[in-house]
Design a protein around this motif. Structure first.
Motif, PDB file in Angstrom:
ATOM      1  N   HIS A   1      10.989  24.376 -13.682  1.00 29.91           N
ATOM      2  CA  HIS A   1      12.220  23.586 -13.603  1.00 29.91           C
ATOM      3  C   HIS A   1      11.910  22.168 -13.114  1.00 29.91           C
ATOM      4  O   HIS A   1      12.402  21.189 -13.668  1.00 29.91           O
ATOM      5  CB  HIS A   1      13.211  24.280 -12.666  1.00 29.91           C
ATOM      6  N   LEU A   2      11.100  22.075 -12.085  1.00 31.10           N
ATOM      7  CA  LEU A   2      10.716  20.772 -11.544  1.00 31.10           C
ATOM      8  C   LEU A   2       9.913  19.973 -12.573  1.00 31.10           C
ATOM      9  O   LEU A   2      10.140  18.770 -12.743  1.00 31.10           O
ATOM     10  CB  LEU A   2       9.903  20.954 -10.266  1.00 31.10           C
ATOM     11  N   LEU A   3       9.012  20.619 -13.267  1.00 31.05           N
ATOM     12  CA  LEU A   3       8.219  19.949 -14.287  1.00 31.05           C
ATOM     13  C   LEU A   3       9.108  19.419 -15.410  1.00 31.05           C
ATOM     14  O   LEU A   3       8.930  18.281 -15.867  1.00 31.05           O
ATOM     15  CB  LEU A   3       7.179  20.917 -14.852  1.00 31.05           C
ATOM     16  N   LEU A   4      10.070  20.221 -15.844  1.00 25.52           N
ATOM     17  CA  LEU A   4      10.952  19.791 -16.926  1.00 25.52           C
ATOM     18  C   LEU A   4      11.899  18.669 -16.492  1.00 25.52           C
ATOM     19  O   LEU A   4      12.399  17.924 -17.329  1.00 25.52           O
ATOM     20  CB  LEU A   4      11.763  20.981 -17.451  1.00 25.52           C
ATOM     21  N   ASN A   5      12.156  18.553 -15.201  1.00 21.00           N
ATOM     22  CA  ASN A   5      13.042  17.508 -14.681  1.00 21.00           C
ATOM     23  C   ASN A   5      12.285  16.377 -14.002  1.00 21.00           C
ATOM     24  O   ASN A   5      12.879  15.588 -13.272  1.00 21.00           O
ATOM     25  CB  ASN A   5      14.035  18.115 -13.688  1.00 21.00           C
ATOM     26  N   TRP A   6      10.985  16.283 -14.236  1.00 18.37           N
ATOM     27  CA  TRP A   6      10.172  15.314 -13.512  1.00 18.37           C
ATOM     28  C   TRP A   6      10.587  13.867 -13.782  1.00 18.37           C
ATOM     29  O   TRP A   6      10.543  13.032 -12.888  1.00 18.37           O
ATOM     30  CB  TRP A   6       8.702  15.507 -13.853  1.00 18.37           C
ATOM     31  N   ARG A   7      11.009  13.551 -15.009  1.00 12.79           N
ATOM     32  CA  ARG A   7      11.466  12.181 -15.298  1.00 12.79           C
ATOM     33  C   ARG A   7      12.679  11.827 -14.454  1.00 12.79           C
ATOM     34  O   ARG A   7      12.788  10.710 -13.950  1.00 12.79           O
ATOM     35  CB  ARG A   7      11.794  12.024 -16.779  1.00 12.79           C
ATOM     36  N   TRP A   8      13.600  12.771 -14.290  1.00 11.35           N
ATOM     37  CA  TRP A   8      14.790  12.526 -13.481  1.00 11.35           C
ATOM     38  C   TRP A   8      14.402  12.330 -12.012  1.00 11.35           C
ATOM     39  O   TRP A   8      14.903  11.425 -11.351  1.00 11.35           O
ATOM     40  CB  TRP A   8      15.765  13.697 -13.615  1.00 11.35           C
ATOM     41  N   VAL A   9      13.506  13.165 -11.510  1.00 10.67           N
ATOM     42  CA  VAL A   9      13.066  13.043 -10.112  1.00 10.67           C
ATOM     43  C   VAL A   9      12.432  11.671  -9.895  1.00 10.67           C
ATOM     44  O   VAL A   9      12.739  10.982  -8.913  1.00 10.67           O
ATOM     45  CB  VAL A   9      12.060  14.166  -9.755  1.00 10.67           C
ATOM     46  N   GLY A  10      11.564  11.263 -10.815  1.00  9.40           N
ATOM     47  CA  GLY A  10      10.932   9.955 -10.695  1.00  9.40           C
ATOM     48  C   GLY A  10      11.928   8.818 -10.744  1.00  9.40           C
ATOM     49  O   GLY A  10      11.831   7.846  -9.987  1.00  9.40           O
ATOM     50  N   ALA A  11      12.910   8.935 -11.625  1.00 13.44           N
ATOM     51  CA  ALA A  11      13.926   7.885 -11.743  1.00 13.44           C
ATOM     52  C   ALA A  11      14.768   7.777 -10.481  1.00 13.44           C
ATOM     53  O   ALA A  11      15.110   6.677 -10.040  1.00 13.44           O
ATOM     54  CB  ALA A  11      14.828   8.156 -12.950  1.00 13.44           C
ATOM     55  N   VAL A  12      15.085   8.890  -9.869  1.00 11.46           N
ATOM     56  CA  VAL A  12      15.886   8.877  -8.647  1.00 11.46           C
ATOM     57  C   VAL A  12      15.117   8.215  -7.517  1.00 11.46           C
ATOM     58  O   VAL A  12      15.656   7.400  -6.770  1.00 11.46           O
ATOM     59  CB  VAL A  12      16.316  10.312  -8.257  1.00 11.46           C
ATOM     60  N   TYR A  13      13.834   8.516  -7.385  1.00  6.46           N
ATOM     61  CA  TYR A  13      13.064   7.935  -6.290  1.00  6.46           C
ATOM     62  C   TYR A  13      12.707   6.479  -6.522  1.00  6.46           C
ATOM     63  O   TYR A  13      12.557   5.709  -5.579  1.00  6.46           O
ATOM     64  CB  TYR A  13      11.803   8.769  -6.020  1.00  6.46           C
ATOM     65  N   ARG A  14      12.563   6.068  -7.768  1.00  6.08           N
ATOM     66  CA  ARG A  14      12.261   4.659  -8.042  1.00  6.08           C
ATOM     67  C   ARG A  14      13.483   3.766  -7.824  1.00  6.08           C
ATOM     68  O   ARG A  14      13.338   2.629  -7.432  1.00  6.08           O
ATOM     69  CB  ARG A  14      11.791   4.499  -9.491  1.00  6.08           C
ATOM     70  N   HIS A  15      14.679   4.287  -8.072  1.00  3.55           N
ATOM     71  CA  HIS A  15      15.879   3.482  -7.975  1.00  3.55           C
ATOM     72  C   HIS A  15      16.675   3.704  -6.700  1.00  3.55           C
ATOM     73  O   HIS A  15      17.765   3.196  -6.571  1.00  3.55           O
ATOM     74  CB  HIS A  15      16.777   3.740  -9.182  1.00  3.55           C
ATOM     75  N   SER A  16      16.125   4.458  -5.764  1.00  6.12           N
ATOM     76  CA  SER A  16      16.884   4.677  -4.527  1.00  6.12           C
ATOM     77  C   SER A  16      16.738   3.462  -3.618  1.00  6.12           C
ATOM     78  O   SER A  16      15.688   2.840  -3.552  1.00  6.12           O
ATOM     79  CB  SER A  16      16.384   5.941  -3.822  1.00  6.12           C
ATOM     80  N   PRO A  17      17.806   3.114  -2.885  1.00  5.92           N
ATOM     81  CA  PRO A  17      17.749   1.925  -2.013  1.00  5.92           C
ATOM     82  C   PRO A  17      16.912   2.133  -0.782  1.00  5.92           C
ATOM     83  O   PRO A  17      16.660   3.129  -0.304  1.00  5.92           O
ATOM     84  CB  PRO A  17      19.209   1.689  -1.624  1.00  5.92           C
TER      85      PRO A  17
END
Length: 68
Positions: free
Chosen positions: A52-68
């Motif tokens: 599940h984490l592997l399949l959602n890795w792009r979302w996880v990366g996007a959340v951490y890159r764009h967090s304030p």
């Protein structure tokens, strides 16, 4: 394809989590069942969680890159 796989994995994760909780709570009354199936459910839960984490890795990366 990825969304289709996630639509299968997500409910399975929920069922495995409920299974683990149920076998842990009832371990005294279903001792043999607990000791034979609880570890198998745990391994399956970890494996599906990692998938599940592997399949959602792009979302996880996007959340951490764009967090304030």
């Amino acid at each position: 394809m990825r969304n289709t796989v996630l639509k299968i994995i997500n409910p399975l994760l929920l069922l495995l989590l409920l299974f683990q909780l149920t076998t842990a709570v009832l371990r005294g009354s279903i001792y043999d069942f607990f000791h034979s199936w609880h570890p198998i459910g745990g391994y399956a839960l970890v494996a599906l969680g990692l998938l599940h984490l592997l399949l959602n890795w792009r979302w996880v990366g996007a959340v951490y890159r764009h967090s304030p």
